[in-house]
Design an enzyme around this catalytic site. Structure first.
Site, mmCIF file in Angstrom:
data_model
loop_
_atom_site.group_PDB
_atom_site.id
_atom_site.type_symbol
_atom_site.label_atom_id
_atom_site.label_comp_id
_atom_site.label_asym_id
_atom_site.label_seq_id
_atom_site.Cartn_x
_atom_site.Cartn_y
_atom_site.Cartn_z
ATOM 1 N N ASP A 1 -1.912 0.155 11.565
ATOM 2 C CA ASP A 1 -2.185 1.435 10.894
ATOM 3 C C ASP A 1 -3.542 1.962 11.362
ATOM 4 O O ASP A 1 -4.301 2.550 10.598
ATOM 5 C CB ASP A 1 -2.164 1.284 9.374
ATOM 6 C CG ASP A 1 -2.036 2.621 8.641
ATOM 7 O OD1 ASP A 1 -1.792 3.658 9.304
ATOM 8 O OD2 ASP A 1 -2.198 2.642 7.408
ATOM 9 N N ASN B 1 0.834 -1.201 0.000
ATOM 10 C CA ASN B 1 0.000 0.000 0.000
ATOM 11 C C ASN B 1 0.871 1.255 0.000
ATOM 12 O O ASN B 1 1.831 1.353 0.767
ATOM 13 C CB ASN B 1 -0.928 0.001 1.223
ATOM 14 C CG ASN B 1 -1.955 -1.113 1.149
ATOM 15 O OD1 ASN B 1 -3.004 -0.962 0.554
ATOM 16 N ND2 ASN B 1 -1.630 -2.253 1.748
#
Length: 382
Positions: A270, A215
């Site tokens: 995250d 990502n």
């Protein structure tokens, strides 16, 4: 305090053992006592090392950038409920004023005292990022890396910034990369448009990790290998992975972990301030509105793009083992030993071993947390 179980994770295996905890540390490890003459007997529940989350922005309606002392204390106190015993409070790209206040707040709480999981320092994500791969980071505050500006941030943080995510290809002559590496601060390539070759050069100049692999980075192609290809190929480069099943499929997680081996993959959440809030909640993250979807993922309301997660680390462990079919020791290392080694706290964190901090997690069969111990202090009751 004597704590025992028939399944204590020691040296990459479960053994029946007694953990003797004194003054916050593991004083001794002894044979399992059949007569149960101990302070806590967890039967066949698994006792594993405390989890480290080195990339998490917040939880329970608090974000690191908020610079709110009580919000940070609340986060640290509650996060052991998912087995996290230590973490890096993580920023997001914003103005220099906001980031200065954010890091100063973390430093103040660390020095004034708090309860719960140990705040190991700060993960400084941005503002030295790439525009194309910025993700949910606000583009108006993305900046070119300079040593002078970073020094101001580190001064405000009282030296507690210990991990920096940056697009190293924007770092002219790798000046900041060199500076950070020389001062013991981990450089992690992330939100980056670097080619495979540029990633190898960044490693050669001191970069030692990658931020949320797959990502916010150039993808793998068999002719243009990108950052993902570098994450596979550079065996001794650490790499964070968001193991929520949304940011990467179970197959992608398996590919990465089986390529990387047991020692360099790092599970991260995250997680955003939305962790611990109801589905459908909306928040501002870096000035952008996000919404929590039914699967727990966070998305930008403007574009629908992924913007972080609400992942609990114990759930990430379950996903890795039960869905991605990653070997248990690989998955366990990813949330214990590997992050500890990456940020240089493996002399006291990451394993159940004599002399280390008594950071322990008691797991039920379904990976839910029965109890957590942070530096020898009970955080949850059965």
């Amino acid at each position: 305090m004597l704590i025992q179980s028939k399944k204590v994770w020691i040296a990459d295996q479960f053994l029946p053992a007694v953990i003797d905890v004194e003054e916050g540390r593991i004083y001794d490890i002894l044979p399992y006592q059949e007569d149960g003459a101990v302070d806590r007997d967890y039967g066949s529940r698994r006792i594993v090392p405390g989890f480290l989350d080195i990339h998490c922005h917040g939880a329970y309606e608090f974000d690191t950038n908020d610079a709110n002392e009580e919000g940070l204390r609340c986060w640290a106190k509650q996060i052991p409920s998912e087995g996290v015993t230590a973490f890096l409070a993580t920023t997001i790209t914003q103005s220099e004023e906001v980031l200065t206040g954010a890091v100063a707040n973390v430093a103040k709480v660390m020095e004034d005292g708090y309860e719960g999981a140990e705040i190991l320092g700060i993960h400084f994500e941005g503002p030295y990022l790439d525009m194309k791969y910025k993700g949910a980071q606000p583009e108006q505050y993305i900046a070119r890396p300079t040593i002078e500006q970073f020094k101001r941030y580190q001064e405000a943080a009282k030296g507690h910034i210990r991990y920096v995510t940056m697009a190293t290809e924007t770092d002219e002559d790798f000046a900041l990369t060199h500076y950070l590496a020389e001062h013991g601060i981990v450089v992690s390539i992330g939100h980056s448009a670097a080619t495979y070759e540029q990633a190898v050069m960044a490693y050669a100049h001191g970069a030692r990790s990658m931020t949320h692999v797959y990502n916010g980075m150039t993808p793998f192609n068999h002719r243009a290998n990108g950052l993902v290809g570098a994450a596979y190929r550079i065996r001794t480069m650490y790499g964070e992975v968001i193991c929520d099943g949304n940011h990467s499929t179970a197959a992608a997680l398996n590919n990465y972990f089986m390529s990387k081996g047991p020692d360099y993959a790092i599970m991260v959440s995250d997680a955003l301030m939305a962790k611990g809030t109801p589905i459908g909640s909306r928040f501002l993250f870096g000035g952008n509105e996000i919404e929590i979807y039914p699967d727990g993922s966070a998305h930008l309301t403007a574009t629908g793009g992924l913007a972080g997660s609400t992942l609990k680390i114990n759930e990430g462990l379950r996903i890795l083992v039960e869905e991605a079919m990653v070997p248990f020791n690989y998955a366990m290392n990813a949330c214990t030993r590997n992050p500890a080694r990456c940020i240089g706290v493996d002399d006291r964190k990451g394993e159940i071993r004599v002399g280390l901090d008594a950071d322990l997690v008691v797991l039920n069969e379904d990976y839910s947390v029965a109890q957590t111990w942070c530096n020898g202090k009970e955080q949850l009751s059965l």
